[in-house]
Scaffold this active site. Structure first.
Site, PDB file in Angstrom:
ATOM      1  N   ASP A 213       0.827  -1.199   0.000  1.00  0.00           N
ATOM      2  CA  ASP A 213       0.000   0.000   0.000  1.00  0.00           C
ATOM      3  C   ASP A 213       0.867   1.258   0.000  1.00  0.00           C
ATOM      4  OD1 ASP A 213      -2.801   1.122   0.441  1.00  0.00           O
ATOM      5  OD2 ASP A 213      -1.768   1.964   2.170  1.00  0.00           O
ATOM      6  N   GLU A 273      14.692 -14.613  -0.706  1.00  0.00           N
ATOM      7  CA  GLU A 273      15.012 -15.772   0.130  1.00  0.00           C
ATOM      8  C   GLU A 273      13.910 -16.835   0.051  1.00  0.00           C
ATOM      9  OE1 GLU A 273      15.899 -14.769   4.172  1.00  0.00           O
ATOM     10  OE2 GLU A 273      16.985 -12.934   3.612  1.00  0.00           O
TER      11      GLU A 273
END
Length: 550
Positions: A213, A273
């Site tokens: 956002d 990751e």
């Protein structure tokens, strides 16, 4: 905690770029499905509708905020990033949602609001307690000017100054949105680390990505310099451009800061990751949206994709506007990736905003699935829902309450999803819903449209299936962008497949020349037409053409 099925995880990891060209279905959880009869949608309600979502042929869902919150801005004011608000259920319900979605082959993206918190967040409660506590610098605090007024001229999107006086610290704090939404201080590395920890928490629960956002609001200018005035002719904001003084400023210093790029690199490094995770940033800037999109998605070490507001504006989407936008984007983001939306939880639904007939709505949908980029569909869009008319006494949105009646707020696009016509609530809830259900919407319910082959719902399914079976439309490049009167045309190409696309965005017939080459008409299920024997393409009102190069 639910773990992803190993086979699904392996398949997911096999295509780390699944997001490129993906179709993402946005769910506004308050308004999707109520499972416990309290009039508010919840996570288990979403779980019950996963089969329906999967039947649309989308790739992922994006769930608007469901975190613990006082709900002053309906979840976009977070008081605990790592828990579910009781209104929506509990963490185990979210785990069930992840499992149900993954079983159906759907990715799950969640809405993270990192630029600000609720004033009830423990971080802010500690920060405002004194000027020398451990979190004193976690938010944007500033001394008043000598005359006691705010430190600069920045304005809040929701009206009035972007600064609020706090008597405890005898300082102002920054709030770009509601007074109850203080802005975090991203210049403090501890804040960045805490937000990365929040992100890791949800990644460890099996989330496949994030909608970020207000991604360009993270940093404010360290020197707190005044924003310059914006000339009237440039005031083209998507939401309430004329009545909101926020649109009178060029927001050079209150957002869009260069330091944001370094944080986005840290954020991407964390996502990398976790195999096959993704991010899409909301760029809230009417003047520099595409430029920022280019900066934020450049290379492979920022966010994966962003969306700006070009196609969410009130200005009707003409052929020339599409070409202009795509051309500007190519210049600003040559190696970036956009995510397009026509409707979402913040703007008037596009069937109403652009005053679309059913034929026009079908054509715009067909055009959308051919655009280079990923796509966001907003719940109910597939039903052709118009904007609901919400009476002032029923309004919940603080934005609408502040600027009524010139701007009626965002409640008209947030009313409950309509599933079946058996009761006045459209199958959303057995109780009185948090916002009233439009009678007109009930007549367009999912169940009603399932039995009507000509309904918008089936057109969306056909359009998404067509896109999915043509890789050039999903991940391909585009070229030959042209606007000939009301006709938009371009080609999409990927790994030897080239498709010519044309759309008559008007209610009058048009004719144009097909490009040179051997083309075979495809897409008849979407109303596509082929070229005549003389190589001329005759398009009826709101008619598309798809042709495959041989």
């Amino acid at each position: 905690m639910t773990k992803m099925d190993p086979k699904l995880k392996a398949a997911s990891a096999a295509d780390k770029d699944w997001w490129r060209g993906a179709v993402i279905y946005q769910i506004y959880p308050r308004s999707f499905q109520d499972s416990n009869g309290d009039g508010v949608g919840d996570l288990l309600g979403i779980v019950s509708r996963i089969p329906y979502i999967a039947s649309l042929g989308v790739d992922a869902i994006w769930i608007s905020p469901f975190f613990t919150s006082p709900m002053k801005d309906f979840g976009y004011d977070v008081s605990d990033y790592c828990d579910v608000d009781p209104m929506f259920g509990q963490l185990s319900d979210f785990d069930a949602l992840i499992e149900a979605a993954h079983e159906r082959g759907l990715k799950v993206m969640i809405d993270l609001v990192l630029s600000h918190t609720s004033d009830q967040h423990p971080w802010f409660q500690e920060s405002r307690a004194s000027r020398d506590n451990d979190k004193a610098d976690w938010y944007v605090w500033a001394d008043p000017k000598p005359d006691g007024t705010p430190p600069n001229n920045w304005l809040s999107i929701f009206g009035g100054p972007a600064w609020h006086w706090d008597a405890r610290r005898e300082q102002y704090y920054l709030h770009n949105f509601l007074v109850s939404q203080p802005d975090l201080n991203f210049h403090n590395m501890e804040v960045q680390d805490a937000l990365l920890d929040v992100t890791r928490f949800w990644l460890d629960r099996g989330v496949d990505g994030f909608r970020l956002d207000t991604i360009n609001f993270y940093f404010a200018d360290k020197e707190l310099r005044d924003n310059p005035a914006l000339p009237p002719e440039k005031r083209n904001a998507t939401i309430a451009p004329s009545v909101n003084p926020y649109n009178h400023q060029e927001h050079l210093y209150s957002k869009n800061q260069p330091e944001n790029l370094a944080f986005l690199k840290s954020y991407r490094a964390l996502l990398d990751e976790y195999p096959a995770t993704t991010s899409v940033g909301e760029v809230g800037d009417a003047q520099r949206g595409l430029e920022l999109l280019g900066e934020y998605t450049a290379g492979d070490d920022h966010v994966h994709m962003c969306y700006a507001f070009e196609f969410l504006s009130a200005e009707k989407l003409t052929a020339s506007r599409v070409v202009e936008t795509m051309t500007r984007l190519d210049a600003a983001a040559p190696d970036g990736w956009a995510c397009w939306a026509f409707s979402n939880h913040d703007v008037i639904r596009h069937t109403t905003r652009w005053n679309l007939t059913p034929a026009a709505h079908r054509c715009y949908t067909t055009m959308m699935i051919a655009l280079r980029g990923s796509l966001c569909l907003y719940q109910g869009e597939e039903l052709g829902l118009p904007e609901a008319d919400v009476a002032f006494e029923d309004l919940q949105d603080p934005y609408g309450i502040e600027f009524w009646p010139e701007f009626k707020g965002r409640d008209g696009c947030r009313t409950p999803m309509v599933w079946e016509p058996s009761n006045q609530n459209g199958g959303f809830s057995a109780a009185q819903p948090w916002l009233p259900v439009s009678h007109d919407h009930v007549m367009r319910s999912v169940e009603t449209q399932e039995h009507d082959p000509a309904a918008p719902l089936h057109h969306y399914r056909r359009a998404l299936a067509f896109r999915r079976t043509h890789p050039a439309l999903v991940k391909g490049s585009h070229a030959n962008l042209m606007a000939q009167g009301d006709v938009l045309s371009f080609t999409r190409s990927y790994k030897g497949q080239t498709i010519f696309c044309a759309f008559n965005l008007s209610d009058t017939p048009s004719t144009l020349d097909m490009p040179a080459g051997n083309w075979v008409a495809i897409g008849t299920e979407l109303g596509s037409t082929g070229a005549a024997s003389d190589g001329r393409l005759h398009l009826g009102p709101w008619q598309p053409c798809f042709a495959l190069q041989r």
